[in-house]
Design a protein around this motif. Structure first.
Motif, PDB file in Angstrom:
ATOM      1  N   LEU A  69       0.822  -1.198   0.000  1.00 46.46           N
ATOM      2  CA  LEU A  69       0.000   0.000   0.000  1.00 46.46           C
ATOM      3  C   LEU A  69       0.861   1.255   0.000  1.00 46.46           C
ATOM      4  N   ALA A  70       0.241   2.346  -0.410  1.00 45.49           N
ATOM      5  CA  ALA A  70       0.762   3.693  -0.167  1.00 45.49           C
ATOM      6  C   ALA A  70      -0.211   4.298   0.831  1.00 45.49           C
ATOM      7  N   PRO A 123      -7.552   6.227   0.481  1.00 44.83           N
ATOM      8  CA  PRO A 123      -8.520   5.450   1.260  1.00 44.83           C
ATOM      9  C   PRO A 123      -8.539   3.954   0.936  1.00 44.83           C
ATOM     10  N   ASN A 124      -8.279   3.583  -0.306  1.00 45.41           N
ATOM     11  CA  ASN A 124      -8.546   2.210  -0.727  1.00 45.41           C
ATOM     12  C   ASN A 124      -7.808   1.132   0.057  1.00 45.41           C
ATOM     13  N   PRO A 125      -6.520   1.286   0.372  1.00 43.17           N
ATOM     14  CA  PRO A 125      -5.873   0.217   1.132  1.00 43.17           C
ATOM     15  C   PRO A 125      -6.522  -0.053   2.479  1.00 43.17           C
ATOM     16  N   TRP A 126      -7.124   0.974   3.056  1.00 41.86           N
ATOM     17  CA  TRP A 126      -7.659   0.823   4.409  1.00 41.86           C
ATOM     18  C   TRP A 126      -8.973   0.071   4.419  1.00 41.86           C
ATOM     19  N   LYS A 127      -9.618  -0.047   3.281  1.00 45.65           N
ATOM     20  CA  LYS A 127     -10.773  -0.943   3.181  1.00 45.65           C
ATOM     21  C   LYS A 127     -10.332  -2.375   3.445  1.00 45.65           C
ATOM     22  N   VAL A 128      -9.199  -2.745   2.875  1.00 50.02           N
ATOM     23  CA  VAL A 128      -8.679  -4.100   3.047  1.00 50.02           C
ATOM     24  C   VAL A 128      -8.165  -4.307   4.464  1.00 50.02           C
ATOM     25  N   SER A 159       4.908  -0.786   2.749  1.00 52.75           N
ATOM     26  CA  SER A 159       4.468   0.575   2.466  1.00 52.75           C
ATOM     27  C   SER A 159       5.405   1.211   1.446  1.00 52.75           C
ATOM     28  N   ILE A 160       4.830   1.723   0.366  1.00 53.70           N
ATOM     29  CA  ILE A 160       5.625   2.359  -0.686  1.00 53.70           C
ATOM     30  C   ILE A 160       5.173   3.800  -0.877  1.00 53.70           C
ATOM     31  N   ARG A 161       6.017   4.567  -1.500  1.00 52.29           N
ATOM     32  CA  ARG A 161       5.696   5.962  -1.749  1.00 52.29           C
ATOM     33  C   ARG A 161       4.843   6.094  -3.009  1.00 52.29           C
ATOM     34  N   PHE A 162       4.106   7.189  -3.078  1.00 52.40           N
ATOM     35  CA  PHE A 162       3.241   7.439  -4.229  1.00 52.40           C
ATOM     36  C   PHE A 162       4.001   7.336  -5.544  1.00 52.40           C
TER      37      PHE A 162
END
Length: 248
Positions: A9-10, A14-19, A34-37
């Motif tokens: 995730l970056a 919002p999307n990663p936090w759904k998972v 965790s990766i950068r944008f």
């Protein structure tokens, strides 16, 4: 005990936090990369997801690599929710859950995202574009408000993955609408009560603690921009200058 699922995730979006909240609710072991944008369209992540969007998961228990949050959530439910904690096994309820998840990924996410882009991230303010997506965000809230009439959850008598999928984007509705936080659900009291019942859960609190730490590590402000950067054009220019300075 299954081996931990790796989730890439970056942290800003919002999307990663759904998972993450589904993983937390089901108590599925996981590890975060965790990766950068600026790295989501570069190797090694682009080898996992050619679309260059986060999140993606690698499940060592099945050998599956998967991207798109809707697909990931359905996979986690099918593979790991054996006690039907966040789902139902009846035909009607199961398909209604899928219906709401599809509405979230095709309706709420894209409209809220575009509203945020034109309100916050785009360097030029285009009133017609802002109005278009702000009104669509309000329409989505209206759909949810009507559907929650007389009930606490979207489907059945318990919280499910369909409810949880809406939390991360609704939590930043004030940024989408550019209003004060206490006014973001103005006109939508049922959505407000529904949302507040979910953000009080340990799964959401844990997810936001993780996000805050990862954002701080990357030196990011609340909107995902590096501190001192106000829009995407400035961010792109900073990425370019940083790469040149690093000799890339």
């Amino acid at each position: 005990m299954p081996k931990p699922i790796r989730i890439w995730l970056a942290p800003p979006g919002p999307n990663p936090w759904k998972v993450i909240i589904v993983l937390e609710e089901l108590q599925i072991p996981y590890e975060i990369t965790s990766i950068r944008f600026e790295n989501i369209k570069a190797k090694p992540f682009i080898d996992l997801n050619p679309n260059g969007r986060v999140p993606a998961i690698e499940d060592p228990n099945t050998g599956l690599t998967l991207w798109e949050t809707g697909a990931i959530i359905l996979y986690l439910i099918e593979q790991y929710d054996t006690e039907k904690k966040l789902t139902y096994d009846t035909v009607v309820e199961r398909n209604r859950l899928n219906q709401w998840l599809m509405f979230q990924v095709s309706g709420q996410g894209p409209y809220y995202g575009q509203a945020t882009w034109f309100q916050v991230l785009h360097s030029e303010k285009i009133p017609s574009a802002i109005n278009r997506y702000v009104e669509e965000a309000k329409r989505v809230c209206g759909v949810l408000e009507g559907s929650l009439a007389g009930k606490k959850w979207l489907v059945g008598d318990k919280i499910t993955f369909a409810d949880l999928a809406f939390v991360p984007w609704n939590d930043r509705l004030d940024a989408v609408l550019m209003c004060e936080g206490e006014k973001k659900f103005e006109g939508f009291p049922l959505v407000k009560a529904w949302h507040e019942s979910m953000i009080s859960r340990p799964s959401w609190k844990k997810a936001m603690e993780i996000r805050a730490k990862l954002m701080d590590i990357q030196g990011l402000a609340w909107n995902g921009m590096p501190k001192g950067v106000s829009n995407m054009e400035e961010y792109v220019e900073k990425i370019k200058k940083d790469a040149e300075a690093a000799g890339k």
